[in-house]
Scaffold this motif. Structure first.
Motif, PDB file in Angstrom:
ATOM      1  N   SER A  57       3.663  -4.778  -5.335  1.00  0.00           N
ATOM      2  CA  SER A  57       2.290  -4.324  -4.206  1.00  0.00           C
ATOM      3  C   SER A  57       1.482  -5.364  -4.169  1.00  0.00           C
ATOM      4  O   SER A  57       1.347  -6.247  -4.964  1.00  0.00           O
ATOM      5  CB  SER A  57       1.761  -2.915  -4.830  1.00  0.00           C
ATOM      6  OG  SER A  57       0.371  -2.773  -4.171  1.00  0.00           O
ATOM      7  N   THR A  58       0.643  -5.449  -2.989  1.00  0.00           N
ATOM      8  CA  THR A  58      -0.467  -6.309  -2.806  1.00  0.00           C
ATOM      9  C   THR A  58      -1.784  -6.257  -3.474  1.00  0.00           C
ATOM     10  O   THR A  58      -2.668  -6.651  -3.625  1.00  0.00           O
ATOM     11  CB  THR A  58      -0.791  -6.503  -1.316  1.00  0.00           C
ATOM     12  OG1 THR A  58      -1.127  -5.246  -0.745  1.00  0.00           O
ATOM     13  CG2 THR A  58       0.722  -6.949  -0.601  1.00  0.00           C
ATOM     14  N   MET A  59      -1.840  -4.934  -3.904  1.00  0.00           N
ATOM     15  CA  MET A  59      -3.132  -4.265  -4.640  1.00  0.00           C
ATOM     16  C   MET A  59      -3.283  -4.828  -6.021  1.00  0.00           C
ATOM     17  O   MET A  59      -2.279  -5.032  -7.070  1.00  0.00           O
ATOM     18  CB  MET A  59      -3.207  -2.806  -4.841  1.00  0.00           C
ATOM     19  CG  MET A  59      -4.548  -2.223  -5.508  1.00  0.00           C
ATOM     20  SD  MET A  59      -4.643  -0.576  -5.614  1.00  0.00           S
ATOM     21  CE  MET A  59      -6.395  -0.228  -5.934  1.00  0.00           C
ATOM     22  N   PRO A  60      -4.466  -5.639  -6.444  1.00  0.00           N
ATOM     23  CA  PRO A  60      -4.506  -6.466  -7.641  1.00  0.00           C
ATOM     24  C   PRO A  60      -4.249  -5.601  -8.804  1.00  0.00           C
ATOM     25  O   PRO A  60      -3.624  -6.134  -9.959  1.00  0.00           O
ATOM     26  CB  PRO A  60      -6.252  -7.033  -7.686  1.00  0.00           C
ATOM     27  CG  PRO A  60      -5.962  -6.977  -6.040  1.00  0.00           C
ATOM     28  CD  PRO A  60      -5.491  -5.863  -5.461  1.00  0.00           C
ATOM     29  N   THR A  61      -4.875  -4.451  -8.972  1.00  0.00           N
ATOM     30  CA  THR A  61      -4.635  -3.660 -10.178  1.00  0.00           C
ATOM     31  C   THR A  61      -3.229  -3.150 -10.423  1.00  0.00           C
ATOM     32  O   THR A  61      -2.696  -3.127 -11.611  1.00  0.00           O
ATOM     33  CB  THR A  61      -5.575  -2.166 -10.272  1.00  0.00           C
ATOM     34  OG1 THR A  61      -5.264  -1.413  -8.962  1.00  0.00           O
ATOM     35  CG2 THR A  61      -6.952  -2.839 -10.271  1.00  0.00           C
ATOM     36  N   ILE A  62      -2.627  -3.020  -9.218  1.00  0.00           N
ATOM     37  CA  ILE A  62      -1.171  -2.780  -9.506  1.00  0.00           C
ATOM     38  C   ILE A  62      -0.257  -3.811  -9.575  1.00  0.00           C
ATOM     39  O   ILE A  62       0.661  -3.660 -10.316  1.00  0.00           O
ATOM     40  CB  ILE A  62      -0.579  -2.043  -8.097  1.00  0.00           C
ATOM     41  CG1 ILE A  62      -1.247  -0.772  -7.736  1.00  0.00           C
ATOM     42  CG2 ILE A  62       0.884  -1.501  -8.212  1.00  0.00           C
ATOM     43  CD1 ILE A  62      -0.933   0.135  -6.561  1.00  0.00           C
ATOM     44  N   ASN A  91      15.450  -8.877  -9.538  1.00  0.00           N
ATOM     45  CA  ASN A  91      14.368  -9.328  -8.848  1.00  0.00           C
ATOM     46  C   ASN A  91      14.606  -9.398  -7.443  1.00  0.00           C
ATOM     47  O   ASN A  91      14.941 -10.596  -6.884  1.00  0.00           O
ATOM     48  CB  ASN A  91      13.855 -10.635  -9.587  1.00  0.00           C
ATOM     49  CG  ASN A  91      12.516 -11.211  -8.971  1.00  0.00           C
ATOM     50  OD1 ASN A  91      11.759 -10.620  -8.552  1.00  0.00           O
ATOM     51  ND2 ASN A  91      11.858 -12.408  -9.348  1.00  0.00           N
ATOM     52  N   CYS A  92      14.488  -8.619  -6.774  1.00  0.00           N
ATOM     53  CA  CYS A  92      15.016  -8.453  -5.387  1.00  0.00           C
ATOM     54  C   CYS A  92      13.766  -9.070  -4.303  1.00  0.00           C
ATOM     55  O   CYS A  92      14.354  -9.070  -3.288  1.00  0.00           O
ATOM     56  CB  CYS A  92      15.140  -6.936  -4.991  1.00  0.00           C
ATOM     57  SG  CYS A  92      16.556  -6.352  -5.774  1.00  0.00           S
ATOM     58  N   GLY A  93      12.624  -9.233  -4.742  1.00  0.00           N
ATOM     59  CA  GLY A  93      11.604 -10.008  -4.046  1.00  0.00           C
ATOM     60  C   GLY A  93      10.786  -9.120  -2.929  1.00  0.00           C
ATOM     61  O   GLY A  93      10.463  -9.561  -2.058  1.00  0.00           O
ATOM     62  N   VAL A  94      10.701  -7.864  -3.368  1.00  0.00           N
ATOM     63  CA  VAL A  94      10.402  -6.864  -2.267  1.00  0.00           C
ATOM     64  C   VAL A  94       8.673  -6.633  -2.927  1.00  0.00           C
ATOM     65  O   VAL A  94       8.629  -6.121  -3.733  1.00  0.00           O
ATOM     66  CB  VAL A  94      11.033  -5.486  -2.295  1.00  0.00           C
ATOM     67  CG1 VAL A  94      10.459  -4.474  -1.209  1.00  0.00           C
ATOM     68  CG2 VAL A  94      12.477  -5.961  -1.807  1.00  0.00           C
ATOM     69  N   THR A  95       7.816  -6.774  -1.812  1.00  0.00           N
ATOM     70  CA  THR A  95       6.499  -6.491  -2.079  1.00  0.00           C
ATOM     71  C   THR A  95       6.008  -5.601  -0.992  1.00  0.00           C
ATOM     72  O   THR A  95       5.909  -5.887   0.344  1.00  0.00           O
ATOM     73  CB  THR A  95       5.347  -7.860  -2.205  1.00  0.00           C
ATOM     74  OG1 THR A  95       5.793  -8.569  -3.310  1.00  0.00           O
ATOM     75  CG2 THR A  95       4.107  -7.224  -2.212  1.00  0.00           C
ATOM     76  N   LEU A  96       5.389  -4.512  -1.254  1.00  0.00           N
ATOM     77  CA  LEU A  96       4.914  -3.557  -0.216  1.00  0.00           C
ATOM     78  C   LEU A  96       3.384  -3.736  -0.071  1.00  0.00           C
ATOM     79  O   LEU A  96       2.456  -3.557  -1.179  1.00  0.00           O
ATOM     80  CB  LEU A  96       5.288  -2.131  -0.446  1.00  0.00           C
ATOM     81  CG  LEU A  96       6.839  -1.493  -0.932  1.00  0.00           C
ATOM     82  CD1 LEU A  96       6.817  -0.247  -0.971  1.00  0.00           C
ATOM     83  CD2 LEU A  96       7.412  -1.954   0.683  1.00  0.00           C
ATOM     84  N   ASN A  97       2.799  -3.834   1.150  1.00  0.00           N
ATOM     85  CA  ASN A  97       1.336  -3.866   1.479  1.00  0.00           C
ATOM     86  C   ASN A  97       0.892  -2.580   1.054  1.00  0.00           C
ATOM     87  O   ASN A  97       1.251  -1.470   1.513  1.00  0.00           O
ATOM     88  CB  ASN A  97       1.314  -4.057   2.869  1.00  0.00           C
ATOM     89  CG  ASN A  97       0.034  -4.558   3.185  1.00  0.00           C
ATOM     90  OD1 ASN A  97      -1.112  -4.077   2.735  1.00  0.00           O
ATOM     91  ND2 ASN A  97      -0.511  -5.452   4.085  1.00  0.00           N
TER      92      ASN A  97
END
Length: 475
Positions: free
Chosen positions: A221-226, A246-252
């Motif tokens: 995720s893009t959230m710092p705490t997460i 490590n599929c390289g997926v980050t959700l906004n």
């Protein structure tokens, strides 16, 4: 903390009192908030009370008495002022964590119906940090409250410097930021330190699905705490024997216009199990829909915040989370018929029209921890005495609400259980006997220093806001 002596106990049992159980239901949790179910007793103590009332197997710390003196800010002959609260006014998620305030309000009523703490009435101020106002709340509390108790602010990092500077001793329901999790003058019923973690959910998942040790990945995720939480989870999963992809997926964190491309990437990566450190936000549920759209049906594995009414209601209509598992160190609400402390919590909160939920039990645990220490202090109710007593607290279960923790040393439990969901019904998936935990010393995982997010001293306390005036335990 000391135990009741026989004379005081007999005196307490001799008192006749009519007590009304004070204080309706969701299990829920929430975005970016860590949630920590048992064996053990309360603390290594329980002091004298003027009532035979109990909370599970914990003797009530509340009752009549003759405590006197304006011994500290917020303390008088007749009152003890405490602050608590949540983020219920956050516009993007109205009612956020309101179950915490519902729990503390119910606990205050229950305590005052017994006579307060040694005869002093507990007077609570219910703060709404609305996600972005945590520091303003703490500034207000610093001017009037004896302590902060059973609260949870998702942006607690913005208030920590203020709290430490005014020597606001705290027993929060949860902490989020590293500096608050290992902050000075902070004791939690269910500790969530940065340097140690309860990894029971990953070890138990490995026992449940030994064939999938190479097939899990994390949802970034893009959230710092997460981000911080996910980094820590990676090290815990590896300690449990997982070789994560490590599929390289980050959700906004704010959401995506379409989640299908991200689901496709996981499919191409060969994932059969997914972990999320985020709670069941609309975006996260839309991502689950996208997994189904691309033909995936992985084990969906998450924090205890996935044990909640929002999730079960959503799954009743879709069935897309029938492969959900969530790890917990708290007892399930469904186990109330087997665990008296859970039934007591439900009865108190429902009687006041409140919302029952996992974070509510967490707040109740911290209130009971605070009240037990305050009872020990008697007339000498000062922050110094509270720190002295809280630092002794160990083997804490809040009467059976959760697995045993060590609040005095800021150490989490070494036990856990796993929940599963089918339709809108949660059940205990592991271990097999409902109401029981599996415990193992290996569940306590020392996390990598690179994941801490703060510097700790030799006492494991964050050094960021230290000053010469801190209240420290005295022997």
């Amino acid at each position: 903390m000391k135990r009741k002596n026989t004379a005081k106990l007999l005196a307490a049992l001799a008192v006749s009192a009519t007590l009304v159980s004070g204080c309706a239901t969701d299990r829920g949790g929430d975005v970016g908030v860590p949630v920590a179910g048992g064996s053990g007793t309360g603390t290594d103590s329980s002091s004298a009370s003027t009532s035979a009332q109990k909370f599970g197997d914990l003797d009530s710390p509340c009752g009549e008495g003759d405590a006197k003196g304006s011994t500290d800010q917020g303390v008088s002959d007749t009152e003890i002022k405490i602050g608590f609260g949540d983020d219920r006014g956050y516009v993007k998620s109205p009612g956020l964590n309101k179950e915490m305030s519902d729990a503390v309000n119910a606990m205050i009523d229950w305590c005052n119906e017994q006579g307060g703490i040694n005869g002093r009435e507990v007077v609570g101020t219910d703060y709404d940090a609305a996600m972005t106002q945590a520091n303003s709340v703490m500034q207000e509390a610093c001017a009037s409250q004896f302590m902060m108790v059973g609260y949870g602010f998702a942006m607690d990092q913005t208030a920590e410097q203020t709290r430490v500077a005014c020597n606001m001793v705290s027993v929060p329901g949860f902490t989020v930021s590293p500096d608050a999790a290992n902050g000075p003058m902070t004791y939690q019923g269910v500790p969530f330190p940065v340097d140690y973690a309860n990894g029971s959910q990953w070890f138990q998942m490995a026992e449940m699905h030994p064939d999938l040790l190479n097939d899990f990945d994390l949802i970034n995720s893009t959230m710092p705490t997460i981000i911080s939480s996910t980094t820590k989870i990676r090290s815990i999963a590896e300690a449990a024997g997982f070789k994560l992809k490590n599929c390289g997926v980050t959700l906004n964190y704010e959401g995506e216009s379409s989640y299908v491309p991200f689901a496709e990437k996981y499919k191409e990566c060969g994932v059969k199990g997914l972990w999320t450190s985020r709670s069941a936000s609309p975006g996260e549920l839309n991502f689950v829909k996208a997994l189904d759209q691309v033909g995936m049906d992985p084990i969906f594995f998450g924090e205890a915040t996935w044990y909640g009414q929002t999730v079960s209601d959503w799954n009743k209509d879709t069935g897309l989370l029938d492969n959900l598992n969530a790890g917990m160190t708290f007892q399930m609400l469904e186990n109330a018929d087997k665990v008296p402390a859970v039934q007591k919590y439900i009865d108190l909160v429902e009687a006041g029209g409140g919302k029952t939920a996992l974070l509510g039990m967490q707040a109740a645990s911290s209130f009971l921890l605070w009240a037990t220490a305050a009872d020990e202090c008697g007339s000498d109710l000062t922050r110094q005495c509270m720190v002295n007593e809280l630092a002794k607290a160990d083997d804490w279960t809040a009467g059976g609400l959760h697995a045993a923790t060590d609040p005095g040393k800021n150490m989490p439990a070494t036990c856990g259980l796993m929940t599963s969901l089918k339709g809108d019904e949660y059940s205990q998936a592991f271990p097999a006997t409902s109401g029981e935990f599996k415990c193992d010393p290996k569940y306590l995982v020392a996390t990598d220093r690179s994941t801490w997010g703060t510097d700790l001293g030799s006492d494991r306390i964050s050094t960021k806001f230290l000053n010469p005036n801190l209240i420290k335990p005295q022997s």
